[in-house]
Structure formats: C-alpha cells, structure tokens
Design a protein around this motif. Structure first.
Motif, PDB file in Angstrom:
ATOM      1  N   LEU A 220      47.867  36.169  39.447  1.00 60.36           N
ATOM      2  CA  LEU A 220      46.891  37.212  39.751  1.00 60.36           C
ATOM      3  C   LEU A 220      45.540  36.587  40.099  1.00 60.36           C
ATOM      4  O   LEU A 220      45.209  35.495  39.658  1.00 60.36           O
ATOM      5  CB  LEU A 220      46.751  38.200  38.595  1.00 60.36           C
ATOM      6  N   THR A 221      44.795  37.329  40.907  1.00 55.77           N
ATOM      7  CA  THR A 221      43.441  36.938  41.285  1.00 55.77           C
ATOM      8  C   THR A 221      42.458  37.747  40.461  1.00 55.77           C
ATOM      9  O   THR A 221      42.590  38.971  40.349  1.00 55.77           O
ATOM     10  CB  THR A 221      43.206  37.191  42.777  1.00 55.77           C
ATOM     11  N   PHE A 222      41.495  37.064  39.873  1.00 56.74           N
ATOM     12  CA  PHE A 222      40.493  37.769  39.074  1.00 56.74           C
ATOM     13  C   PHE A 222      39.088  37.351  39.503  1.00 56.74           C
ATOM     14  O   PHE A 222      38.900  36.374  40.237  1.00 56.74           O
ATOM     15  CB  PHE A 222      40.707  37.517  37.572  1.00 56.74           C
ATOM     16  N   LEU A 223      38.110  38.119  39.043  1.00 54.12           N
ATOM     17  CA  LEU A 223      36.716  37.914  39.443  1.00 54.12           C
ATOM     18  C   LEU A 223      35.947  37.240  38.323  1.00 54.12           C
ATOM     19  O   LEU A 223      36.139  37.547  37.144  1.00 54.12           O
ATOM     20  CB  LEU A 223      36.077  39.268  39.775  1.00 54.12           C
ATOM     21  N   LYS A 224      35.077  36.322  38.697  1.00 58.62           N
ATOM     22  CA  LYS A 224      34.205  35.708  37.697  1.00 58.62           C
ATOM     23  C   LYS A 224      32.816  35.494  38.292  1.00 58.62           C
ATOM     24  O   LYS A 224      32.639  35.442  39.513  1.00 58.62           O
ATOM     25  CB  LYS A 224      34.786  34.377  37.204  1.00 58.62           C
ATOM     26  N   SER A 225      31.850  35.402  37.415  1.00 66.78           N
ATOM     27  CA  SER A 225      30.466  35.189  37.809  1.00 66.78           C
ATOM     28  C   SER A 225      30.102  33.726  37.606  1.00 66.78           C
ATOM     29  O   SER A 225      30.471  33.113  36.597  1.00 66.78           O
ATOM     30  CB  SER A 225      29.547  36.075  36.974  1.00 66.78           C
ATOM     31  N   MET A 226      29.382  33.174  38.572  1.00 68.61           N
ATOM     32  CA  MET A 226      29.042  31.763  38.520  1.00 68.61           C
ATOM     33  C   MET A 226      27.560  31.564  38.842  1.00 68.61           C
ATOM     34  O   MET A 226      27.028  32.159  39.784  1.00 68.61           O
ATOM     35  CB  MET A 226      29.889  30.996  39.531  1.00 68.61           C
ATOM     36  N   VAL A 274      32.765  35.148  42.430  1.00 65.04           N
ATOM     37  CA  VAL A 274      33.803  34.427  43.153  1.00 65.04           C
ATOM     38  C   VAL A 274      35.169  34.802  42.590  1.00 65.04           C
ATOM     39  O   VAL A 274      35.308  35.220  41.434  1.00 65.04           O
ATOM     40  CB  VAL A 274      33.600  32.900  43.056  1.00 65.04           C
ATOM     41  N   LEU A 275      36.188  34.646  43.409  1.00 66.23           N
ATOM     42  CA  LEU A 275      37.557  34.907  42.997  1.00 66.23           C
ATOM     43  C   LEU A 275      38.163  33.655  42.383  1.00 66.23           C
ATOM     44  O   LEU A 275      37.895  32.541  42.825  1.00 66.23           O
ATOM     45  CB  LEU A 275      38.398  35.383  44.185  1.00 66.23           C
ATOM     46  N   ASP A 276      38.975  33.852  41.380  1.00 65.38           N
ATOM     47  CA  ASP A 276      39.663  32.747  40.714  1.00 65.38           C
ATOM     48  C   ASP A 276      41.134  33.108  40.584  1.00 65.38           C
ATOM     49  O   ASP A 276      41.529  34.273  40.773  1.00 65.38           O
ATOM     50  CB  ASP A 276      39.036  32.483  39.347  1.00 65.38           C
ATOM     51  N   TRP A 342      43.928  37.317  28.594  1.00 61.15           N
ATOM     52  CA  TRP A 342      42.612  37.649  28.046  1.00 61.15           C
ATOM     53  C   TRP A 342      41.503  36.827  28.706  1.00 61.15           C
ATOM     54  O   TRP A 342      40.375  37.305  28.856  1.00 61.15           O
ATOM     55  CB  TRP A 342      42.591  37.409  26.533  1.00 61.15           C
ATOM     56  N   HIS A 343      41.813  35.613  29.099  1.00 63.21           N
ATOM     57  CA  HIS A 343      40.812  34.786  29.784  1.00 63.21           C
ATOM     58  C   HIS A 343      40.319  35.484  31.049  1.00 63.21           C
ATOM     59  O   HIS A 343      39.123  35.511  31.336  1.00 63.21           O
ATOM     60  CB  HIS A 343      41.416  33.424  30.131  1.00 63.21           C
ATOM     61  N   ALA A 344      41.235  36.076  31.794  1.00 63.77           N
ATOM     62  CA  ALA A 344      40.847  36.801  33.010  1.00 63.77           C
ATOM     63  C   ALA A 344      39.995  38.016  32.670  1.00 63.77           C
ATOM     64  O   ALA A 344      39.054  38.357  33.398  1.00 63.77           O
ATOM     65  CB  ALA A 344      42.093  37.216  33.791  1.00 63.77           C
ATOM     66  N   ASP A 349      34.880  41.137  32.865  1.00 59.19           N
ATOM     67  CA  ASP A 349      33.834  41.906  32.187  1.00 59.19           C
ATOM     68  C   ASP A 349      32.446  41.329  32.466  1.00 59.19           C
ATOM     69  O   ASP A 349      31.493  42.071  32.750  1.00 59.19           O
ATOM     70  CB  ASP A 349      34.121  41.908  30.679  1.00 59.19           C
ATOM     71  N   GLU A 350      32.331  40.022  32.406  1.00 55.83           N
ATOM     72  CA  GLU A 350      31.039  39.384  32.667  1.00 55.83           C
ATOM     73  C   GLU A 350      30.612  39.584  34.114  1.00 55.83           C
ATOM     74  O   GLU A 350      29.437  39.873  34.400  1.00 55.83           O
ATOM     75  CB  GLU A 350      31.128  37.891  32.340  1.00 55.83           C
ATOM     76  N   ALA A 351      31.553  39.444  35.046  1.00 56.68           N
ATOM     77  CA  ALA A 351      31.219  39.575  36.468  1.00 56.68           C
ATOM     78  C   ALA A 351      30.760  40.990  36.806  1.00 56.68           C
ATOM     79  O   ALA A 351      29.764  41.185  37.525  1.00 56.68           O
ATOM     80  CB  ALA A 351      32.434  39.188  37.322  1.00 56.68           C
ATOM     81  N   LEU A 352      31.483  41.997  36.300  1.00 54.83           N
ATOM     82  CA  LEU A 352      31.097  43.381  36.595  1.00 54.83           C
ATOM     83  C   LEU A 352      29.792  43.760  35.913  1.00 54.83           C
ATOM     84  O   LEU A 352      29.040  44.601  36.414  1.00 54.83           O
ATOM     85  CB  LEU A 352      32.216  44.328  36.152  1.00 54.83           C
ATOM     86  N   GLU A 353      29.513  43.145  34.785  1.00 56.52           N
ATOM     87  CA  GLU A 353      28.215  43.361  34.134  1.00 56.52           C
ATOM     88  C   GLU A 353      27.077  42.853  35.013  1.00 56.52           C
ATOM     89  O   GLU A 353      26.049  43.537  35.188  1.00 56.52           O
ATOM     90  CB  GLU A 353      28.212  42.641  32.782  1.00 56.52           C
TER      91      GLU A 353
END
Length: 481
Positions: A220-226, A274-276, A342-344, A349-353
């Motif tokens: 799966l592709t998930f979103l993260k903030s960097m 970014v996508l991870d 859970w890591h995803a 949650d952080e990215a959408l915040e």
C-alpha cells in the motif's frame, strides 16, 4: 525440479538480454518519478500477469510440454547448474515469460541494481514468549552469491522462534531471486516483487493449507510529512532522501502539471507531503517460525522509509506493554504484521494534521489578499487531496482484508489460543479501522474547507472586478459630460 524444465528456461544473460548490464545514470534517472500503478497486475488471481490487451502471447510458452506447475526443487542437487535461484521467477513460475518479466520491472531489478552498495538484510526475531530481539544485519556481497545462497538455504532457526522479520535494504538481483526461490520457507509469487517495484496497491492470500499456513501480501501507498530542511540529525539518514534541489525541481513541476504522485509543498510549514510505500509479504507457518519480508525501495530521489529505521520501529513496538500482553498470549504472527500497518497510520495522521494547518493558513491569506496565484495552489492541493482520499480508502480495505483472512496455521494450536487470537485480531483491526474512519472524516472536512476557501477567493475577486467596472463606468460618464 525436472531437467526438462531446466532446458526450457533461458540462462540469466539471455533472459535479460535487452537490458543494460550496468547500473547507469540513465537508469537512475528513470527511478526519480513514482510509477503510476497498473492495478490490473496487482494479484495472482489475474490470469495474464503483465500481458495487456494488445500484447502478443508467447507462442513458445503455449506449445511447451512442461507442466504448468514445476516439480519442487530440494535446493541440494541443483548446485551443479549454479543453483535454481538463478532462473527465478521462471524456475517456479513458467508462465512468467521473458517479456512479462521485463515489463514488470523484475528483470531490471535483477540486472540493474546498484553494485556499489551492498544489499543488507536487517532482522527482528520474535520468540514464543513475545520477546523481540535483533540478531543484527546480514550483508550480501557482490560476487559471493553462492555464500549468500548457502546462508539462506541452510541456515537453522532457533527452536523457539515464532516470527522472523527481514527488512531489505538496497535489494540486489541475486537476493531477490534467492528469497523468491527458497521453496521450503519462502516460495514468493513474482506479484509481490512486481507490485513493490511498481508501487501497485495489492492484498491477497496464496497457498492456504489447513493446519499448516499460508502467504499473504500487503502493498500500500501511504502519506507522510517531511521537513524540507531534513538533515542527518533526523531519525533517517539523508542517503535515502532527495537533495533539496531535486525536490524543488519536482515541486516546480507540480505548479504547472498537477502530478498527484509528486510531493506536495506546504509553504506555511516548510514541509512536503510525500508518498511512501509499505510492502510486506507474510509467510504464516505452523513449524520453524513464520517470516515477514519487508521491501524498501532504493530511491535516492524520493524519501522512502529505510529498512533500518522500520526495523528499529517494529522492534520498539515489542516494548509496548499493551502489545506485549497480546504477543505473550497469541502465537499468531498476524499481530506483528499489524504493527507494520500502524506505522502507516502514524504517518497518515501527522501528514493530514500538517495539511489541515496549511489549509487554515491559506484561509487567512485569502481573507487578507485577493492574489489569484492562490487559486492555482488551491487547485493543486485539491487534486492531491482527492488522491489522498482514494489512498485512505485502499488503506481501509487492506485492514479489512487482514481482519477477514484467517490464518490456517491456527488450526494446529489449542482452542483457547485460537479463540483468544481470533477475538484479539478482530479487536485490533477494529481499532485500526476506527482510526482510519477518523482520518477519512477529517479528509471530508478538509475538502469542504478547501471548497469554502476557493469560493471565498472567487467571491473576493468578483467583488473587486465589480468595483473596478463601476469605477470605469463612472469615469466614462464624467469624460462624456
């Protein structure tokens, strides 16, 4: 494995004859952009892997007299041919012809890997008491493939091992083939590698045997903030992160072409969304311990989660008192898989915040100014936002899949352990689904706020245009008088 099958499979050089034999700069350039996923090639249930509507059917494969499912190899007598792993994936999956292996990028991964950096396999072991330990890291050196094969094929596992997690860094072609070929322990469908290499969301079960176990794949592709000013003091090294210049080039492109696969810049917070990729193959077994294989892309121009970092994070989950109570009582390795999922969620949650805070910042900008440049930025954000919503929906389906896919190996444990594990799995999956539902509700709220900001901006511009038209009319009346 039969000798007739061996003769039907071309050697490695012939199999990949159309490909560059060196890790070139041109090949590296191709890896800068994330691929657009081809969902039709996501799972083994698709009967024509990587054969599209107008692709030619391999006539030689159609006329082959070899059995569709080859005989198992004992991995002892095949040494005289250099090891059956060198012919993977065709040694185990003859329907994957040369053209299909090339189109799926597996051939590129086998041949065009970075030989300047060693392939590293990080380990986390979970014993029958739920204790997490790290045996260290194994380096697979270039030119010592036979040594690596012996290590994978002949290594003995601890008697009390429940799960061994392998985190693959800078995956080399030989290691890919070795892991895929180890029939008694791995025997991995090529779809896992092709989905991972092409960032195709997938989830499927294979080889279920009552009382023995099965294989399940989660991609799966998930979103993260960097942080845009990310540096070596971060938890991850900068080796896997793009340079600031490379990211800026990519972000400049998004201002002209809305590319939802590219990073989204949040000017207010100096961050990038970014996508991870989370790509995990779980082999659930009754005996000798289950195995989790976590694939980590080698993408210097895109910030992906490093193998070492996720290894440490999963091991740290073993320190949780809440989860330890589950690991100690349940022998089901699926609970270890849930920590990966859970890591995803943490990243989402952080990215959408951060995205929510940026939308609030844009609202204040629109109120204080009528800059039409904001309209372009809002359109870009909305396009990305719609893509993120579809990724969240896929994330939810992945958790539902884990919840509903029964582990056949649990038939061999006591009824007490089986009932406890089933209840706990439902509870923990429901906890994840509840969190995902919260994220989806937040996305819907953000989407409405984006629409509200865009309407406010257009209303402000229309008011300004009306005032200018009124002033021009008044000026024209005065001139005519």
């Amino acid at each position: 494995m039969t000798s007739s099958l061996t003769g039907a499979i071309p050697p490695l050089a012939a199999l990949h004859r159309k490909h560059r034999l060196n890790y070139t700069k041109e090949f590296e350039e191709e890896k800068k952009r994330l691929p657009i996923p081809s969902h039709r090639h996501a799972a083994p249930s698709a009967p024509w892997p990587w054969v599209d509507i107008h692709d030619d059917i391999d006539s030689q494969q159609l006329e082959s007299e070899n059995p569709p499912v080859p005989d198992e190899c004992d991995h002892m007598t095949c040494g005289q041919r250099g090891g059956c792993w060198r012919e993977y994936p065709q040694s185990l999956f003859p329907n994957w012809t040369t053209a299909q292996v090339e189109k799926s990028k597996i051939s590129d991964a086998i041949v065009n890997y970075n030989r300047d950096a060693p392939c590293k396999v990080y380990h986390v072991d979970v014993n029958n008491h739920g204790v997490f330990t790290s045996p260290g890291v194994a380096e697979m050196e270039v030119g010592k493939e036979n040594v690596s094969w012996d290590r994978i094929n002949r290594s003995e596992r601890p008697q009390n091992l429940r799960v061994r997690a392998l985190f693959l860094e800078n995956l080399s072609g030989p290691v890919l083939q070795m892991l895929g070929t180890k029939a008694s322990r791995y025997d991995i469908e090529p779809f896992f590698w092709s989905s991972s290499l092409n960032w195709i969301p997938s989830r499927y079960q294979e080889n279920p045997v009552a009382g023995e176990g099965d294989h399940i794949t989660i991609t799966l592709t998930f979103l993260k903030s960097m942080d845009r000013l990310y540096h070596k003091k971060g938890l991850q090294s900068t080796d896997s992160l793009a340079s600031i210049e490379s990211i800026e080039d990519c972000l400049t492109l998004t201002e002209h072409i809305i590319d939802t696969q590219a990073p989204l810049r949040l000017r207010s917070k100096q961050r990038n969304l970014v996508l991870d990729l989370l790509s995990v193959h779980l082999i659930r077994r009754k005996d000798n311990g289950s195995t989790i294989i976590s694939y980590h892309p080698n993408m210097p121009h895109h910030p992906v989660t490093e193998a070492r970092y996720l290894r440490d994070r999963i091991r740290y989950a073993g320190q949780s008192v809440y989860w330890q109570l589950i690991f100690q009582k349940s022998p089901d390795p699926t609970f270890v898989l849930l920590t990966f999922v859970w890591h995803a969620l943490y990243a989402w949650d952080e990215a959408l915040e951060h995205l929510y805070n940026h939308i609030c910042w844009l609202e204040t900008k629109v109120i204080s100014t009528n800059d039409m440049v904001l309209t372009q930025e809002l359109h870009v954000i909305r396009a990305h936002h719609l893509h993120y919503s579809s990724l969240l929906e896929n994330y939810q389906k992945t958790v539902e899949f884990i919840k509903k896919t029964y582990n056949p190996a649990m038939d061999s444990v006591s009824p007490t352990e089986r009932d406890y594990s089933a209840k706990m799995l439902i509870r923990e999956c429901d906890n994840l689904l509840s969190e995902i539902d919260r994220l989806e509700s937040g996305c819907e709220t953000q989407d409405r706020r984006l629409k509200n900001v865009m309407n406010l901006l257009f209303s402000s511009v229309n008011i300004q245009d009306s005032k200018r038209m009124q002033q021009m009319t008044e000026a024209a009346v005065k001139d005519s008088a």
